[in-house]
Design a protein around this motif. Structure first.
Motif, PDB file in Angstrom:
ATOM      1  N   LYS A 121       1.126  -0.842  -0.369  1.00 44.37           N
ATOM      2  CA  LYS A 121       0.221   0.135   0.194  1.00 44.37           C
ATOM      3  C   LYS A 121       1.389   1.146  -0.162  1.00 44.37           C
ATOM      4  O   LYS A 121       2.113   0.707   0.297  1.00 44.37           O
ATOM      5  CB  LYS A 121      -0.740  -0.285   1.016  1.00 44.37           C
ATOM      6  N   ILE A 122       0.323   2.112  -0.453  1.00 47.66           N
ATOM      7  CA  ILE A 122       1.081   3.734  -0.754  1.00 47.66           C
ATOM      8  C   ILE A 122       1.693   4.056   0.368  1.00 47.66           C
ATOM      9  O   ILE A 122       1.126   4.141   1.051  1.00 47.66           O
ATOM     10  CB  ILE A 122       0.173   4.351  -1.273  1.00 47.66           C
ATOM     11  N   LYS A 123       2.820   4.174   1.086  1.00 49.82           N
ATOM     12  CA  LYS A 123       2.994   4.442   1.944  1.00 49.82           C
ATOM     13  C   LYS A 123       3.081   6.673   1.821  1.00 49.82           C
ATOM     14  O   LYS A 123       2.496   7.043   0.819  1.00 49.82           O
ATOM     15  CB  LYS A 123       4.410   4.482   1.845  1.00 49.82           C
ATOM     16  N   ASP A 124       3.342   7.046   3.463  1.00 47.84           N
ATOM     17  CA  ASP A 124       3.359   7.832   3.432  1.00 47.84           C
ATOM     18  C   ASP A 124       4.297   9.027   2.278  1.00 47.84           C
ATOM     19  O   ASP A 124       3.729  10.174   1.865  1.00 47.84           O
ATOM     20  CB  ASP A 124       3.471   8.956   4.869  1.00 47.84           C
ATOM     21  N   HIS A 125       5.730   8.743   1.861  1.00 49.06           N
ATOM     22  CA  HIS A 125       6.409   8.866   1.658  1.00 49.06           C
ATOM     23  C   HIS A 125       6.555   8.921  -0.011  1.00 49.06           C
ATOM     24  O   HIS A 125       7.920   8.836  -0.243  1.00 49.06           O
ATOM     25  CB  HIS A 125       7.310  10.173   1.926  1.00 49.06           C
ATOM     26  N   LEU A 126       5.482   7.892  -0.575  1.00 50.82           N
ATOM     27  CA  LEU A 126       5.511   7.228  -1.962  1.00 50.82           C
ATOM     28  C   LEU A 126       4.673   7.735  -2.957  1.00 50.82           C
ATOM     29  O   LEU A 126       3.372   7.921  -3.284  1.00 50.82           O
ATOM     30  CB  LEU A 126       5.724   5.895  -2.028  1.00 50.82           C
ATOM     31  N   TYR A 127       5.312   8.304  -3.998  1.00 53.93           N
ATOM     32  CA  TYR A 127       4.499   8.962  -4.657  1.00 53.93           C
ATOM     33  C   TYR A 127       4.653   8.990  -6.481  1.00 53.93           C
ATOM     34  O   TYR A 127       5.790   7.789  -6.783  1.00 53.93           O
ATOM     35  CB  TYR A 127       4.810  10.987  -4.913  1.00 53.93           C
ATOM     36  N   GLY A 128       4.080   8.436  -7.163  1.00 52.89           N
ATOM     37  CA  GLY A 128       3.072   7.596  -8.589  1.00 52.89           C
ATOM     38  C   GLY A 128       1.661   7.446  -8.490  1.00 52.89           C
ATOM     39  O   GLY A 128       1.080   6.790  -7.564  1.00 52.89           O
ATOM     40  N   PRO A 129       1.798   5.861  -8.979  1.00 53.17           N
ATOM     41  CA  PRO A 129       3.349   5.472 -10.398  1.00 53.17           C
ATOM     42  C   PRO A 129       3.524   7.018 -11.520  1.00 53.17           C
ATOM     43  O   PRO A 129       2.405   8.214 -11.773  1.00 53.17           O
ATOM     44  CB  PRO A 129       2.842   5.033 -11.103  1.00 53.17           C
ATOM     45  N   TYR A 130       4.054   7.136 -11.787  1.00 51.37           N
ATOM     46  CA  TYR A 130       4.736   7.893 -13.688  1.00 51.37           C
ATOM     47  C   TYR A 130       4.739   7.203 -14.058  1.00 51.37           C
ATOM     48  O   TYR A 130       5.815   6.222 -14.804  1.00 51.37           O
ATOM     49  CB  TYR A 130       6.133   8.640 -13.142  1.00 51.37           C
ATOM     50  N   PRO A 131       3.679   7.122 -14.912  1.00 54.36           N
ATOM     51  CA  PRO A 131       3.426   6.505 -16.281  1.00 54.36           C
ATOM     52  C   PRO A 131       5.094   7.106 -17.245  1.00 54.36           C
ATOM     53  O   PRO A 131       5.265   6.188 -18.338  1.00 54.36           O
ATOM     54  CB  PRO A 131       2.520   6.866 -17.121  1.00 54.36           C
ATOM     55  N   ASN A 132       5.164   8.188 -17.048  1.00 54.63           N
ATOM     56  CA  ASN A 132       6.294   9.284 -17.688  1.00 54.63           C
ATOM     57  C   ASN A 132       7.960   9.082 -17.425  1.00 54.63           C
ATOM     58  O   ASN A 132       7.479   9.456 -16.363  1.00 54.63           O
ATOM     59  CB  ASN A 132       5.907  10.765 -18.487  1.00 54.63           C
ATOM     60  N   ALA A 133       8.184   8.109 -17.347  1.00 57.93           N
ATOM     61  CA  ALA A 133       9.775   7.845 -16.090  1.00 57.93           C
ATOM     62  C   ALA A 133      10.305   9.180 -16.854  1.00 57.93           C
ATOM     63  O   ALA A 133      11.436   8.932 -15.869  1.00 57.93           O
ATOM     64  CB  ALA A 133      10.556   6.468 -16.997  1.00 57.93           C
ATOM     65  N   ILE A 181      16.126  19.804   8.370  1.00 50.14           N
ATOM     66  CA  ILE A 181      15.618  18.741   7.161  1.00 50.14           C
ATOM     67  C   ILE A 181      14.145  18.767   7.375  1.00 50.14           C
ATOM     68  O   ILE A 181      13.104  18.358   6.407  1.00 50.14           O
ATOM     69  CB  ILE A 181      16.444  17.361   8.146  1.00 50.14           C
ATOM     70  N   ASP A 182      13.272  18.934   8.807  1.00 51.41           N
ATOM     71  CA  ASP A 182      11.896  19.521   8.369  1.00 51.41           C
ATOM     72  C   ASP A 182      11.347  19.372   7.462  1.00 51.41           C
ATOM     73  O   ASP A 182      10.624  19.304   6.867  1.00 51.41           O
ATOM     74  CB  ASP A 182      11.223  18.847   9.973  1.00 51.41           C
ATOM     75  N   GLU A 183      11.451  21.204   7.570  1.00 51.51           N
ATOM     76  CA  GLU A 183      11.840  21.981   6.152  1.00 51.51           C
ATOM     77  C   GLU A 183      11.347  22.101   4.765  1.00 51.51           C
ATOM     78  O   GLU A 183      10.822  21.992   4.751  1.00 51.51           O
ATOM     79  CB  GLU A 183      12.466  23.990   6.278  1.00 51.51           C
ATOM     80  N   MET A 184      12.625  21.383   5.080  1.00 48.84           N
ATOM     81  CA  MET A 184      13.138  20.490   3.696  1.00 48.84           C
ATOM     82  C   MET A 184      11.633  19.352   2.909  1.00 48.84           C
ATOM     83  O   MET A 184      11.144  19.751   1.996  1.00 48.84           O
ATOM     84  CB  MET A 184      15.089  20.138   3.613  1.00 48.84           C
ATOM     85  N   LYS A 185      11.430  18.627   3.962  1.00 51.07           N
ATOM     86  CA  LYS A 185      11.181  17.436   4.203  1.00 51.07           C
ATOM     87  C   LYS A 185       9.122  18.143   3.608  1.00 51.07           C
ATOM     88  O   LYS A 185       8.906  17.583   2.274  1.00 51.07           O
ATOM     89  CB  LYS A 185      10.448  16.504   5.075  1.00 51.07           C
ATOM     90  N   LYS A 186       8.654  18.902   3.980  1.00 50.48           N
ATOM     91  CA  LYS A 186       7.529  19.680   4.300  1.00 50.48           C
ATOM     92  C   LYS A 186       7.457  19.742   3.378  1.00 50.48           C
ATOM     93  O   LYS A 186       6.774  20.249   2.292  1.00 50.48           O
ATOM     94  CB  LYS A 186       7.697  20.465   5.324  1.00 50.48           C
ATOM     95  N   GLU A 187       8.628  20.850   2.551  1.00 51.30           N
ATOM     96  CA  GLU A 187       8.470  21.961   0.681  1.00 51.30           C
ATOM     97  C   GLU A 187       7.773  20.357   0.211  1.00 51.30           C
ATOM     98  O   GLU A 187       7.356  21.039  -0.838  1.00 51.30           O
ATOM     99  CB  GLU A 187       9.659  22.789   0.823  1.00 51.30           C
TER     100      GLU A 187
END
Length: 586
Positions: A121-133, A181-187
């Motif tokens: 199942k999709i994790k909190d920080h897993l994004y996609g899928p990207y059909p356009n690699a 680090i948290d600020e970068m992750k948020k953005e």
């Protein structure tokens, strides 16, 4: 066609899985049904066309297994399909897995592309899928250029180049505040969810600074990144007024072909789409269910799945263990209808071409069957080898079903040290491939295609004879310009196959594919570097042992200086002796 009237009358009206067999007792189709009798009768009591007609003509017998529920019948169906790989079940034409972008949850996070996220199942920080690699790669590149995240797999002992070019904060030596680090992750998360405003502003500010400093090369580079965001990475907004996350499936059926359309909706945006057209055998709902099971077996399950009215939401929900919805009205229903329109467009665009291609393949297959006097010709296997440093050989095997590549069954081979020539390498690969077939009682192909003539055919026959195994063989013989010139059967007779025929074209495609596969394996090994290359081709050395050897010796020079006893401290004696022999040759 056989008369199954009496046998059909004995079939229970219960759920289960059924298996169709040809006259050789080979399972050629596996299906499932809520009502086994009604489903099986439908094959023999109605007019059938296309691929269904071909299936029915091939059926010599059938068996069935009764289950207590339709879910059990689906699980059994998928298990049997994986075991027997039947001729008439769905073969996904587009069998690649789509890439995802992952922002890791490490103390010092990394942004990277991943493909092997099967059935999670999709994790909190897993994004996609990207059909356009390409879009996925550009997205990761932009993030890594704009945010100084960790770039190395493991923290190094000292500051590296990325620190000095301001693309890493030097986590290996510098204590970076967690807040930073948290600020970068948020953005980054905001950007990956489709809001590019923050990162676009950062790029614009950097571009202005570079321009004012007359660093026009840097300014142009930043402008290109901004263009990528505004074009390649731009996603189609859907007016849902919610941050929905789901996949949506619909279909269009016409002339025995089924166009399937899947939309990937992430945070209210149309993140991408997947479409494919398949030849249809029977029940549409059953085939779409089988298709979805195979499709998600290669990728990440969504949190929710939206389906049209004709599909069984309870069955899919129970199998995938996710929420499955049939929208009845409103924007989500409109979106389901839009997917159907897209499926129809795809059918209008590709349907006739696909039908013609299928007819040409099946005609060529029938022609080859007649030329060779074969009863069955569905699976073809072909072999090629390549060498490293002029000595070390690797082998490759490709598999084609009905002249379509089945990449799940491709195999790579490391070849033993005492092999010094192409024929010896080929014999070893063929022996290992079909010895495994005998030991595991697994499938064997209907035909072997050799890249070469008499020498290659004789070598293959010699190995098969030693295993007391018969498989028909043909050889594709090249001229002095390395172009396929003619086709030879196992009796070394030249077959009458015109060079401009579709059969000749399909066979040369197989030859080109196996050559590409073996060469790519060879090049990938070389690209890893000399030491890693050697370790990759030594039989008995996998990823774990390779890492242990690299950790202990560190360089090719030190490893070459080591004795068998010293190598045996990392790997077992037999593997150490093989490695010692390899190292002596370079």
């Amino acid at each position: 066609m056989k008369d199954f009237k009496e046998k059909l009358s004995l079939v229970p009206k219960k759920p289960g899985s059924y298996q169709m067999k040809n006259k050789d007792g080979v399972i050629i189709y596996v299906g499932k049904a809520k009502n086994l009798q009604r489903r099986l009768r439908s094959y023999f009591t109605r007019t059938v066309t296309g691929k269904t007609r071909m299936l029915v003509e091939d059926i010599d017998d059938f068996e069935y297994i009764v289950t207590s529920s339709e879910l059990e019948s689906l699980i059994l169906e998928i298990t049997l399909i994986k075991k027997y790989d039947p001729k008439y079940n769905i073969l996904l034409r587009d069998d690649k897995s789509y890439p995802y972008i992952e922002l890791t949850n490490d103390k010092y996070p990394v942004v990277k592309i991943i493909r092997n996220a099967k059935r999670k199942k999709i994790k909190d920080h897993l994004y996609g899928p990207y059909p356009n690699a390409s879009a996925a790669r550009k997205t990761v590149n932009i993030i890594n250029r704009m945010y100084p995240l960790r770039k190395c797999d493991k923290l190094k002992k000292d500051l590296c180049l990325y620190y000095h070019i301001n693309e890493c904060l030097g986590y290996c030596k510098i204590d970076v505040p967690k807040e930073k680090i948290d600020e970068m992750k948020k953005e980054i998360i905001t950007f990956l969810k489709g809001d590019s405003s923050i990162i676009s502003k950062k790029i614009e500010d950097e571009m202005l600074k570079a321009s004012e400093a007359m660093n026009y090369e840097r300014a142009q580079e930043l402008k290109s990144m901004l263009d990528d965001i505004n074009t390649t990475l731009k996603k189609q907004k859907i007016d849902l007024n919610h941050n929905y996350n789901f996949d949506l499936v619909n279909y269009y059926y016409e002339n025995n072909y089924l166009a399937i359309e899947i939309f990937f909706i992430r945070d209210g945006l149309l993140f991408g789409r997947h479409n494919e057209i398949i030849a249809s055998i029977g029940d549409i709902s059953e085939e779409i269910t089988e298709y979805l099971v195979k499709f998600y077996d290669k990728g990440v399950l969504p949190r929710e799945l939206l389906i049209p009215e004709e599909l069984d939401e309870n069955l899919l929900k129970d199998y995938f263990k996710i929420k499955v919805i049939k929208p009845k009205k409103g924007k989500l229903k409109n979106l389901v209808d839009l997917a159907k329109e897209n499926a129809k467009e795809q059918m209008d665009l590709e349907g006739e071409t696909l039908k013609r291609d299928d007819e040409e393949r099946l005609k060529a297959e029938e022609e080859l069957k007649n030329l060779l006097g074969l009863k069955e010709l569905r699976r073809i296997e072909s072999f090629d080898n390549s060498h490293l440093f002029g000595t070390f050989y690797v082998g490759g095997m490709v598999v084609f079903d009905d002249f379509l590549p089945n990449k799940d069954l491709y195999r790579k081979y490391k070849i033993s040290t005492d092999v010094k020539d192409d024929i010896g390498a080929m014999k070893e690969v063929i022996y290992r491939r079909y010895f495994k077939t005998i030991m595991n009682e697994s499938y064997k192909p209907d035909l072997i295609v050799m890249d070469g003539g008499k020498a290659q055919i004789d070598a293959c026959k010699e190995v098969l004879d030693s295993l007391n195994l018969y498989i028909p063989i043909i050889g594709l013989v090249k001229d002095d310009k390395h172009r396929t010139n003619h086709i030879m059967n196992e009796n070394l007779e030249i077959l009458d196959v015109p060079k401009d025929s579709k059969l000749f074209l399909f066979l040369t495609r197989i030859q080109d594919e196996v050559h590409r596969y073996a060469i790519t394996y060879h090049r990938n090994i070389k690209a890893k570097g000399a030491l890693s290359s050697i370790l990759d081709v030594v039989p008995g050395i996998g990823e774990v042992r390779k890492k242990e050897l690299l950790k202990k010796f560190g360089s090719l020079k030190k490893m070459k200086e080591a004795s068998v006893d010293e190598l045996s401290e990392v790997v077992n004696r037999e593997v150490a002796e093989k490695l010692f022999e390899y190292l002596k040759e370079i």
